[in-house]
Design a protein around this motif. Sequence first.
Motif, PDB file in Angstrom:
ATOM      1  N   LEU A  21       0.852  -1.192   0.000  1.00  0.00           N
ATOM      2  CA  LEU A  21       0.000   0.000   0.000  1.00  0.00           C
ATOM      3  C   LEU A  21       0.883   1.234   0.000  1.00  0.00           C
ATOM      4  CD1 LEU A  21      -2.588  -1.086   2.726  1.00  0.00           C
ATOM      5  CD2 LEU A  21      -2.851  -1.235   0.241  1.00  0.00           C
ATOM      6  N   ASP A  22       0.675   2.099  -0.963  1.00  0.00           N
ATOM      7  CA  ASP A  22       1.449   3.340  -1.063  1.00  0.00           C
ATOM      8  C   ASP A  22       2.952   3.093  -0.965  1.00  0.00           C
ATOM      9  OD1 ASP A  22      -0.954   4.621  -1.340  1.00  0.00           O
ATOM     10  OD2 ASP A  22      -0.971   5.469   0.675  1.00  0.00           O
ATOM     11  N   ARG A  43       4.484  -4.363   9.377  1.00  0.00           N
ATOM     12  CA  ARG A  43       5.100  -3.576   8.317  1.00  0.00           C
ATOM     13  C   ARG A  43       6.463  -4.170   8.012  1.00  0.00           C
ATOM     14  NH1 ARG A  43       8.993  -0.119   8.657  1.00  0.00           N
ATOM     15  NH2 ARG A  43       8.620   0.354  10.832  1.00  0.00           N
ATOM     16  N   ARG A  78       2.311   8.170   8.178  1.00  0.00           N
ATOM     17  CA  ARG A  78       1.162   7.629   7.434  1.00  0.00           C
ATOM     18  C   ARG A  78       0.919   6.149   7.688  1.00  0.00           C
ATOM     19  NH1 ARG A  78       3.247   6.176   1.701  1.00  0.00           N
ATOM     20  NH2 ARG A  78       5.444   5.861   2.149  1.00  0.00           N
ATOM     21  N   LEU A 134      -2.362   3.285   7.182  1.00  0.00           N
ATOM     22  CA  LEU A 134      -2.154   2.224   6.190  1.00  0.00           C
ATOM     23  C   LEU A 134      -2.310   0.839   6.813  1.00  0.00           C
ATOM     24  CD1 LEU A 134       0.847   3.653   4.141  1.00  0.00           C
ATOM     25  CD2 LEU A 134      -1.532   3.408   3.391  1.00  0.00           C
ATOM     26  N   ARG A 148      -5.962   0.182   6.930  1.00  0.00           N
ATOM     27  CA  ARG A 148      -6.407  -0.130   5.563  1.00  0.00           C
ATOM     28  C   ARG A 148      -5.984  -1.538   5.146  1.00  0.00           C
ATOM     29  NH1 ARG A 148      -4.123   3.300   0.659  1.00  0.00           N
ATOM     30  NH2 ARG A 148      -4.380   1.670  -0.896  1.00  0.00           N
TER      31      ARG A 148
END
Length: 102
Positions: free
Chosen positions: A30-31, A48, A59, A63, A66
Amino acid sequence: MLCAALLALASCGASPAPQFFGATRHDLRLDGIDFVVFVKGERAEVIRMGYLRRAARDRVPALMIRAAQEASGCVVAGPAGGLHRSPSLPDDTGEARFQLVC
């Protein structure tokens, strides 16, 4: 032989906490950030992957939410509690656990 064993361990990547053994694993980007999400029942653990400088971490919490929602198809209700509560320090951007509403 030792090099082969170390290489095998290094390629394993993220593994779930014991509470998430048997969970379904989802790998998401994501991103530009890679996440591994373990979904078990109505809970998700998000990890992560990779290094981020401190300035790029702001951010990540959004995320992570999400990622949990995309992987599970559910809505994040908040942080997981009880035995599934994250042992991480507040504002940790490396690991989070969520309660889901499916």
